[in-house]
Scaffold this motif. Sequence first.
Motif, PDB file in Angstrom:
ATOM      1  N   VAL A  77     -27.527  75.225  48.857  1.00 25.26           N
ATOM      2  CA  VAL A  77     -26.178  74.982  48.449  1.00 25.26           C
ATOM      3  C   VAL A  77     -25.806  76.032  47.332  1.00 25.26           C
ATOM      4  CG1 VAL A  77     -24.574  73.159  47.186  1.00 25.26           C
ATOM      5  CG2 VAL A  77     -26.282  72.600  48.799  1.00 25.26           C
ATOM      6  N   SER A  78     -26.591  76.419  46.152  1.00 27.52           N
ATOM      7  CA  SER A  78     -26.307  77.153  45.293  1.00 27.52           C
ATOM      8  C   SER A  78     -27.379  77.726  44.486  1.00 27.52           C
ATOM      9  CB  SER A  78     -25.595  76.355  44.100  1.00 27.52           C
ATOM     10  OG  SER A  78     -25.352  77.130  42.802  1.00 27.52           O
ATOM     11  N   ALA A  79     -27.384  79.008  44.286  1.00 24.61           N
ATOM     12  CA  ALA A  79     -28.626  79.646  43.537  1.00 24.61           C
ATOM     13  C   ALA A  79     -28.709  79.255  41.915  1.00 24.61           C
ATOM     14  CB  ALA A  79     -28.433  80.987  43.811  1.00 24.61           C
ATOM     15  N   ASP A  80     -27.548  79.105  41.510  1.00 29.28           N
ATOM     16  CA  ASP A  80     -27.589  79.075  39.970  1.00 29.28           C
ATOM     17  C   ASP A  80     -26.317  77.870  39.797  1.00 29.28           C
ATOM     18  OD1 ASP A  80     -27.869  79.287  37.329  1.00 29.28           O
ATOM     19  OD2 ASP A  80     -26.436  81.220  37.257  1.00 29.28           O
ATOM     20  N   PRO A  81     -26.632  76.487  39.576  1.00 29.34           N
ATOM     21  CA  PRO A  81     -28.142  76.318  39.584  1.00 29.34           C
ATOM     22  C   PRO A  81     -28.694  76.163  40.961  1.00 29.34           C
ATOM     23  CG  PRO A  81     -26.517  74.156  39.421  1.00 29.34           C
ATOM     24  CD  PRO A  81     -25.791  75.480  39.482  1.00 29.34           C
ATOM     25  N   ALA A  82     -29.880  76.183  41.043  1.00 31.67           N
ATOM     26  CA  ALA A  82     -30.519  76.067  42.410  1.00 31.67           C
ATOM     27  C   ALA A  82     -30.635  74.674  42.939  1.00 31.67           C
ATOM     28  CB  ALA A  82     -32.097  76.290  42.427  1.00 31.67           C
ATOM     29  N   LEU A  83     -29.578  74.606  44.085  1.00 26.52           N
ATOM     30  CA  LEU A  83     -29.336  73.212  44.925  1.00 26.52           C
ATOM     31  C   LEU A  83     -29.581  73.359  46.193  1.00 26.52           C
ATOM     32  CD1 LEU A  83     -26.154  72.193  43.225  1.00 26.52           C
ATOM     33  CD2 LEU A  83     -28.379  71.622  42.573  1.00 26.52           C
ATOM     34  N   VAL A  84     -30.393  72.473  47.041  1.00 23.02           N
ATOM     35  CA  VAL A  84     -30.609  72.311  48.407  1.00 23.02           C
ATOM     36  C   VAL A  84     -29.929  71.231  49.012  1.00 23.02           C
ATOM     37  CG1 VAL A  84     -32.714  73.847  48.187  1.00 23.02           C
ATOM     38  CG2 VAL A  84     -32.787  71.444  48.162  1.00 23.02           C
ATOM     39  N   SER A 105     -34.161  56.700  47.084  1.00 21.89           N
ATOM     40  CA  SER A 105     -33.293  56.349  46.021  1.00 21.89           C
ATOM     41  C   SER A 105     -34.179  55.811  44.811  1.00 21.89           C
ATOM     42  CB  SER A 105     -32.494  55.036  46.773  1.00 21.89           C
ATOM     43  OG  SER A 105     -31.444  54.547  46.129  1.00 21.89           O
ATOM     44  N   GLU A 106     -35.172  55.137  44.959  1.00 17.53           N
ATOM     45  CA  GLU A 106     -36.026  54.482  43.837  1.00 17.53           C
ATOM     46  C   GLU A 106     -36.623  55.600  43.336  1.00 17.53           C
ATOM     47  OE1 GLU A 106     -38.714  50.607  42.775  1.00 17.53           O
ATOM     48  OE2 GLU A 106     -37.836  51.191  44.809  1.00 17.53           O
ATOM     49  N   ASN A 107     -37.301  56.466  43.851  1.00 22.06           N
ATOM     50  CA  ASN A 107     -38.065  57.561  42.932  1.00 22.06           C
ATOM     51  C   ASN A 107     -37.162  58.613  42.388  1.00 22.06           C
ATOM     52  OD1 ASN A 107     -40.320  56.022  44.145  1.00 22.06           O
ATOM     53  ND2 ASN A 107     -40.509  57.623  45.780  1.00 22.06           N
ATOM     54  N   GLY A 108     -35.858  58.910  42.996  1.00 20.10           N
ATOM     55  CA  GLY A 108     -35.043  59.811  42.310  1.00 20.10           C
ATOM     56  C   GLY A 108     -35.390  61.447  42.526  1.00 20.10           C
ATOM     57  N   VAL A 109     -36.737  61.462  43.384  1.00 13.95           N
ATOM     58  CA  VAL A 109     -37.349  62.889  43.759  1.00 13.95           C
ATOM     59  C   VAL A 109     -37.412  63.094  45.137  1.00 13.95           C
ATOM     60  CG1 VAL A 109     -38.019  62.986  41.380  1.00 13.95           C
ATOM     61  CG2 VAL A 109     -39.473  62.129  43.126  1.00 13.95           C
ATOM     62  N   PHE A 110     -37.671  64.473  45.356  1.00 12.96           N
ATOM     63  CA  PHE A 110     -38.113  64.546  46.774  1.00 12.96           C
ATOM     64  C   PHE A 110     -38.495  66.291  47.117  1.00 12.96           C
ATOM     65  CE2 PHE A 110     -33.608  65.177  47.175  1.00 12.96           C
ATOM     66  CZ  PHE A 110     -33.471  66.258  47.673  1.00 12.96           C
ATOM     67  N   CYS A 111     -39.150  66.344  47.965  1.00 14.26           N
ATOM     68  CA  CYS A 111     -39.564  67.640  47.965  1.00 14.26           C
ATOM     69  C   CYS A 111     -39.425  68.220  49.654  1.00 14.26           C
ATOM     70  CB  CYS A 111     -41.219  68.080  47.935  1.00 14.26           C
ATOM     71  SG  CYS A 111     -41.809  69.704  48.074  1.00 14.26           S
ATOM     72  N   CYS A 119     -37.687  68.864  44.129  1.00 12.46           N
ATOM     73  CA  CYS A 119     -36.106  68.413  43.554  1.00 12.46           C
ATOM     74  C   CYS A 119     -36.105  67.216  42.855  1.00 12.46           C
ATOM     75  CB  CYS A 119     -35.142  68.437  44.981  1.00 12.46           C
ATOM     76  SG  CYS A 119     -35.098  69.988  45.888  1.00 12.46           S
ATOM     77  N   THR A 120     -35.284  67.110  42.100  1.00 10.21           N
ATOM     78  CA  THR A 120     -34.674  65.694  41.556  1.00 10.21           C
ATOM     79  C   THR A 120     -33.213  65.440  42.252  1.00 10.21           C
ATOM     80  OG1 THR A 120     -33.644  66.761  39.698  1.00 10.21           O
ATOM     81  CG2 THR A 120     -35.543  65.849  39.505  1.00 10.21           C
ATOM     82  N   VAL A 121     -32.859  64.259  42.718  1.00 11.64           N
ATOM     83  CA  VAL A 121     -31.673  63.968  43.177  1.00 11.64           C
ATOM     84  C   VAL A 121     -30.477  64.067  42.345  1.00 11.64           C
ATOM     85  CG1 VAL A 121     -30.184  62.075  44.313  1.00 11.64           C
ATOM     86  CG2 VAL A 121     -32.685  61.991  44.714  1.00 11.64           C
ATOM     87  N   HIS A 122     -29.624  65.203  43.043  1.00 11.85           N
ATOM     88  CA  HIS A 122     -28.420  65.462  42.271  1.00 11.85           C
ATOM     89  C   HIS A 122     -27.205  64.657  42.556  1.00 11.85           C
ATOM     90  CE1 HIS A 122     -25.873  68.435  40.223  1.00 11.85           C
ATOM     91  NE2 HIS A 122     -25.240  68.554  41.112  1.00 11.85           N
ATOM     92  N   ASP A 123     -26.913  64.558  43.957  1.00 14.85           N
ATOM     93  CA  ASP A 123     -25.987  63.957  44.315  1.00 14.85           C
ATOM     94  C   ASP A 123     -26.219  63.359  45.877  1.00 14.85           C
ATOM     95  OD1 ASP A 123     -23.384  62.919  44.397  1.00 14.85           O
ATOM     96  OD2 ASP A 123     -22.398  64.847  44.763  1.00 14.85           O
ATOM     97  N   ALA A 138     -36.407  71.933  40.966  1.00 16.12           N
ATOM     98  CA  ALA A 138     -36.865  72.084  39.746  1.00 16.12           C
ATOM     99  C   ALA A 138     -38.288  72.968  39.789  1.00 16.12           C
ATOM    100  CB  ALA A 138     -37.732  70.643  39.222  1.00 16.12           C
ATOM    101  N   ALA A 139     -38.982  73.456  41.102  1.00 15.61           N
ATOM    102  CA  ALA A 139     -39.978  73.986  41.092  1.00 15.61           C
ATOM    103  C   ALA A 139     -40.006  74.622  42.818  1.00 15.61           C
ATOM    104  CB  ALA A 139     -41.136  73.490  40.918  1.00 15.61           C
ATOM    105  N   VAL A 140     -40.401  75.764  42.829  1.00 16.67           N
ATOM    106  CA  VAL A 140     -40.367  76.346  44.208  1.00 16.67           C
ATOM    107  C   VAL A 140     -41.898  77.037  44.463  1.00 16.67           C
ATOM    108  CG1 VAL A 140     -39.631  78.294  45.713  1.00 16.67           C
ATOM    109  CG2 VAL A 140     -37.744  76.969  44.105  1.00 16.67           C
TER     110      VAL A 140
END
Length: 206
Positions: free
Chosen positions: A63-70, A85-91, A143-147, A162-164
């Motif tokens: 989606v974006s490189a700065d900030p990094a979004l997928v 939804s509960e964890n708020g994170v995914f890879c 990732c952390t959930v952004h939207d 958050a990490a690549v």
Amino acid sequence: MPIADRHAAVETTARTSVAPPIPDSSTVNFIAAMGTVATGVTVVATDGPGGRAAQTVSAMCSVSADPALVLVCLHGRSPVNDAISENGVFCVNVLATQHDHVADTFAGRPWPGKQRWDFTCGHWTVGESGSPRVHDAIASFDCTVHDVIEAGTHRVYIGRVAAVEAHPGEPLVYASHTYSKPAAFEPSTFPDYPDAHPAPRTRSTK
């Protein structure tokens, strides 16, 4: 291993985009046409208070490189939605050709000796967020959930990266119900325009 104490649950509000209903015949045509679109193959995985879960996903893009979004899309019926939804994170794990069995397992089509969504399929490590990461994935985006956006039958997640991590390999490609891999080919030629050729494909510095 679950890491329930590492992350507090993150509340997300799913926004909804509404489109008019599509006639059945158009839906069939749409699905058939989309089946011809070649895509990379990923496994989206999460772990935390909501449990460990993963799903094979072909709908993924930057989606974006700065900030990094997928961006990834999951069917609304997937149990992975509740876990994210509960964890708020995914890879997002981008698979290579040696991961076809992993792709099938987390698409609910396990090979003999495995169960559906079986984490004993493949070699997994843990990302910084606590989400499962395929250790030799071509790329992994932790990732952390952004939207979150509700769109038709699917839920669209935008993740803040958050990490690549990246490794060499041949990307696993899916189209027309078949796995394949990229293959280079010579540029097109045109007898009436013998000097026609592509511009140098160099990385943009802009």
